[in-house]
Motif scaffolding. Structure first.
Motif, PDB file in Angstrom:
ATOM      1  N   GLU A 137       0.756  -1.277  -0.035  1.00 51.74           N
ATOM      2  CA  GLU A 137       0.209  -0.221  -0.003  1.00 51.74           C
ATOM      3  C   GLU A 137       0.896   1.325   0.037  1.00 51.74           C
ATOM      4  N   GLU A 138       1.887   1.118   0.495  1.00 49.76           N
ATOM      5  CA  GLU A 138       3.104   2.343   0.416  1.00 49.76           C
ATOM      6  C   GLU A 138       3.311   2.586  -0.773  1.00 49.76           C
ATOM      7  N   ILE A 139       3.689   1.772  -1.606  1.00 52.07           N
ATOM      8  CA  ILE A 139       4.173   1.851  -3.043  1.00 52.07           C
ATOM      9  C   ILE A 139       2.957   2.155  -4.026  1.00 52.07           C
ATOM     10  N   VAL A 140       1.845   1.636  -3.682  1.00 55.85           N
ATOM     11  CA  VAL A 140       0.561   2.402  -4.481  1.00 55.85           C
ATOM     12  C   VAL A 140       0.480   3.669  -4.005  1.00 55.85           C
ATOM     13  N   ALA A 141       0.357   4.227  -2.743  1.00 58.09           N
ATOM     14  CA  ALA A 141       0.476   5.628  -2.308  1.00 58.09           C
ATOM     15  C   ALA A 141       1.593   6.367  -3.253  1.00 58.09           C
ATOM     16  N   ARG A 142       2.464   5.882  -3.232  1.00 62.18           N
ATOM     17  CA  ARG A 142       3.730   6.846  -4.083  1.00 62.18           C
ATOM     18  C   ARG A 142       3.302   6.777  -5.452  1.00 62.18           C
ATOM     19  N   CYS A 143       2.665   5.771  -5.890  1.00 64.41           N
ATOM     20  CA  CYS A 143       2.194   5.915  -7.563  1.00 64.41           C
ATOM     21  C   CYS A 143       1.066   6.919  -7.587  1.00 64.41           C
ATOM     22  N   VAL A 144       0.275   6.828  -6.603  1.00 65.14           N
ATOM     23  CA  VAL A 144      -1.052   7.955  -6.702  1.00 65.14           C
ATOM     24  C   VAL A 144      -0.281   9.590  -6.390  1.00 65.14           C
ATOM     25  N   ALA A 145       0.583   9.673  -5.304  1.00 64.29           N
ATOM     26  CA  ALA A 145       1.261  10.918  -5.356  1.00 64.29           C
ATOM     27  C   ALA A 145       2.081  11.283  -6.523  1.00 64.29           C
ATOM     28  N   ALA A 146       2.562  10.360  -7.273  1.00 66.47           N
ATOM     29  CA  ALA A 146       3.364  10.987  -8.198  1.00 66.47           C
ATOM     30  C   ALA A 146       2.440  10.946  -9.394  1.00 66.47           C
ATOM     31  N   GLY A 147       1.339  10.727  -9.572  1.00 67.19           N
ATOM     32  CA  GLY A 147       0.527  11.109 -10.807  1.00 67.19           C
ATOM     33  C   GLY A 147       0.415   9.969 -11.412  1.00 67.19           C
ATOM     34  N   LEU A 148       0.923   8.794 -11.353  1.00 65.29           N
ATOM     35  CA  LEU A 148       0.725   7.734 -12.174  1.00 65.29           C
ATOM     36  C   LEU A 148      -0.324   6.925 -12.104  1.00 65.29           C
ATOM     37  N   VAL A 149      -0.945   6.835 -11.174  1.00 57.82           N
ATOM     38  CA  VAL A 149      -2.224   6.380 -11.125  1.00 57.82           C
ATOM     39  C   VAL A 149      -3.377   7.553 -11.143  1.00 57.82           C
ATOM     40  N   LYS A 150      -4.236   7.294 -12.138  1.00 57.09           N
ATOM     41  CA  LYS A 150      -5.607   8.172 -12.478  1.00 57.09           C
ATOM     42  C   LYS A 150      -6.694   7.838 -11.692  1.00 57.09           C
ATOM     43  N   VAL A 241      -1.135  -0.167 -12.886  1.00 52.15           N
ATOM     44  CA  VAL A 241      -0.696  -0.168 -11.722  1.00 52.15           C
ATOM     45  C   VAL A 241      -1.525  -1.305 -10.951  1.00 52.15           C
ATOM     46  N   ILE A 242      -1.296  -1.984 -10.046  1.00 48.81           N
ATOM     47  CA  ILE A 242      -2.131  -3.014  -9.300  1.00 48.81           C
ATOM     48  C   ILE A 242      -2.587  -2.040  -8.123  1.00 48.81           C
ATOM     49  N   VAL A 243      -3.776  -1.585  -7.883  1.00 53.17           N
ATOM     50  CA  VAL A 243      -4.125  -0.875  -6.657  1.00 53.17           C
ATOM     51  C   VAL A 243      -4.728  -1.910  -5.554  1.00 53.17           C
ATOM     52  N   GLY A 244      -5.257  -3.020  -5.841  1.00 58.35           N
ATOM     53  CA  GLY A 244      -5.465  -3.787  -4.755  1.00 58.35           C
ATOM     54  C   GLY A 244      -5.258  -5.514  -5.151  1.00 58.35           C
ATOM     55  N   VAL A 245      -4.953  -5.912  -4.018  1.00 59.41           N
ATOM     56  CA  VAL A 245      -4.491  -7.335  -3.898  1.00 59.41           C
ATOM     57  C   VAL A 245      -5.289  -8.159  -3.270  1.00 59.41           C
ATOM     58  N   GLN A 246      -5.700  -9.044  -3.322  1.00 59.71           N
ATOM     59  CA  GLN A 246      -6.554 -10.068  -2.179  1.00 59.71           C
ATOM     60  C   GLN A 246      -6.510 -11.599  -2.728  1.00 59.71           C
ATOM     61  N   ALA A 247      -6.065 -12.219  -1.682  1.00 62.26           N
ATOM     62  CA  ALA A 247      -5.868 -13.808  -1.874  1.00 62.26           C
ATOM     63  C   ALA A 247      -7.326 -14.377  -1.346  1.00 62.26           C
TER      64      ALA A 247
END
Length: 461
Positions: A137-150, A241-247
């Motif tokens: 989730e930290e890496i996803v948050a950085r993708c969001v903050a960088a503007g990569l995730v729309k 970018v994968i924003v959610g993972v669940q097993a």
């Protein structure tokens, strides 16, 4: 030492490399890693110091200093980035690979942690702190903050991953207590089931339970039946970018549950929902379609029809007239089909005629093959009809093309990361592998975006 062989005519010179080894070498690891190497880009753009902060309370103030948790996480990430999921093999490869040593911060004079260190931390502080989920989730948050995730348009899908268990080693549930006397895994599993709040929710009812991995489920998806799990991804279409993972257990009904959970968690973290969601027909059940409509999410999903539904050569629902005042249907011959209640098994409102009404009807052969006609209307029929209408729009075709990115991510997961078959057992450790794999996939996309380089320019060796 390089020797040369000269032919008689002086026309051919053949070098001969003599094997030799200097007593001392002087060079820096820093100088051996290219500027465009994937690991250098990750080290340049991603700071992993937050790992120590998250685990600070898990370490004692007294005693010997422990192995740096950031070092362990960097080693694990190297393994998933380069398809080495065995920790024993990872330690062996790390001894020889300069770039891997540089990324983990290990010099030639420093000892590499023993492979058993990972297991000890996995069963202890890593598991207790949900570190792998927080890392993802930290890496996803950085993708969001960088503007990569729309975050406007997303896709969801699940893939079957084979468990590290033999399907021949299964027993009926009533025999588990006997097996537990000699099997530690089964004994641990039964203890968890007896707890008031089990560590993991109970697995879907099965005729037989694996004694090797009791959490795994015997299922099939695109091949012979095997024991395994579903790895579910929620993906941002614009960035892949994968924003959610669940097993989840390997049950198709669990895919829709996982989709709802991942979307809700994304909303909790970032405060908004996607505008659209694309998925395959597995997700086309009325309950999920209505859930999406209630939240203003346009579901570009083909409706899942009942394979045992009404034959196409008989009167369809459009031939009947609904009377809302009496909540009944009128057939083309004017006969009434009364409402009898909800079929909880398939979530439908059921309307019945009677044998007496249908017996002498001149249109019976065109209406039903039984003694009387029934009509089943899904409890979420309005949402299903809206999904049918969206399936005819150009936007639907666009979303289905974008959905292929999820399938490409699963291909990467199995072919490059090497997660066709799981190495660890039990749901909590399976979840760890899924989080680490998704983190590795996201890191590649994040650093490429931040570095402004195209994929071919990045050295990955």
């Amino acid at each position: 030492m390089l020797l040369f062989t000269i032919t008689v005519g002086g026309l051919l010179m053949m070098g001969h490399q003599a094997r030799g080894e200097s007593l001392f070498y002087y060079f820096r690891l820093e100088d051996q890693v290219p500027e465009n190497h994937l690991l250098r880009l990750i080290d340049r753009h991603v700071n992993f110091e937050f790992i120590r902060a998250k685990l600070k309370d898990r370490y004692s103030d007294a005693g010997r200093p422990s192995i740096d948790p950031e070092l362990l996480l960097r080693m694990l990430l190297v393994g998933y980035l380069y398809g080495v999921t065995s920790e024993r093999k990872l330690v062996e490869e790390l001894r020889m690979h300069l770039a891997w040593r540089w990324f983990t911060g290990l010099g030639f004079d420093q000892e590499i942690p023993h492979h058993s260190t990972f297991s000890k931390n996995r069963h202890g502080r890593f598991q207790e702190s949900n570190l792998f989920q927080e890392l993802f989730e930290e890496i996803v948050a950085r993708c969001v903050a960088a503007g990569l995730v729309k975050g406007k348009h997303m896709s969801v899908d699940g893939s079957f991953i084979q468990a590290n268990a033999d399907h021949h080693r299964r027993v009926p549930p009533e025999q588990l207590a006997e097996v537990a006397k000699v099997n530690h895994t089964v004994r641990e599993y039964l203890v968890e089931l007896e707890r008031e709040n089990p560590v993991e929710p109970a697995v879907a009812q099965q005729d037989k339970v694996s004694t090797t991995d009791p959490d795994s489920t015997y299922a099939t998806k695109g091949g012979p039946a095997r024991l395994g799990y579903y790895d579910n991804y929620l993906v941002d279409n614009a960035s892949c970018v994968i924003v959610g993972v669940q097993a989840t257990p390997a049950r198709m009904s669990q895919e829709s549950v996982a989709a709802r959970d991942m979307i809700e968690r994304y909303r909790e973290r970032y405060g908004y929902l996607p505008q659209t969601l694309a998925a395959d027909t597995t997700y086309g059940n009325g309950e999920l379609l209505q859930w999406l409509d209630e939240r203003g999410i346009a579901g570009y999903i083909r409706v899942k029809e009942n394979p045992n539904g009404q034959p196409t050569d008989l009167y369809g629902i459009d031939q009947f007239t609904y009377a809302p005042e009496e909540n009944c249907y009128i057939c083309p011959e004017g006969k009434v089909l009364k409402y009898t209640g909800i079929n909880k098994r398939n979530h439908t409102h059921v309307y019945f005629s009677t044998p007496k009404r249908c017996r002498e009807c001149s249109q019976k052969s065109r209406c039903t093959r039984g003694k009387y006609r029934t009509i089943a209307i899904h409890t979420c029929e309005e949402a299903r009809q809206r999904a049918h209408a969206r399936a005819e729009t150009p936007e639907f075709a666009i979303s289905q093309r974008a959905r292929r990115k999820v399938e490409a991510l699963f291909a990467e997961l199995k072919n490059y990361i090497g997660l066709r078959r799981l190495r660890l057992r039990r749901m909590r450790f399976v979840r760890e592998q899924f989080y680490l794999a998704a983190t590795a996939q996201n890191l590649k996309r994040l650093v490429r975006f931040l570095s402004g380089r195209s994929t071919p320019q990045i050295a990955t060796a």
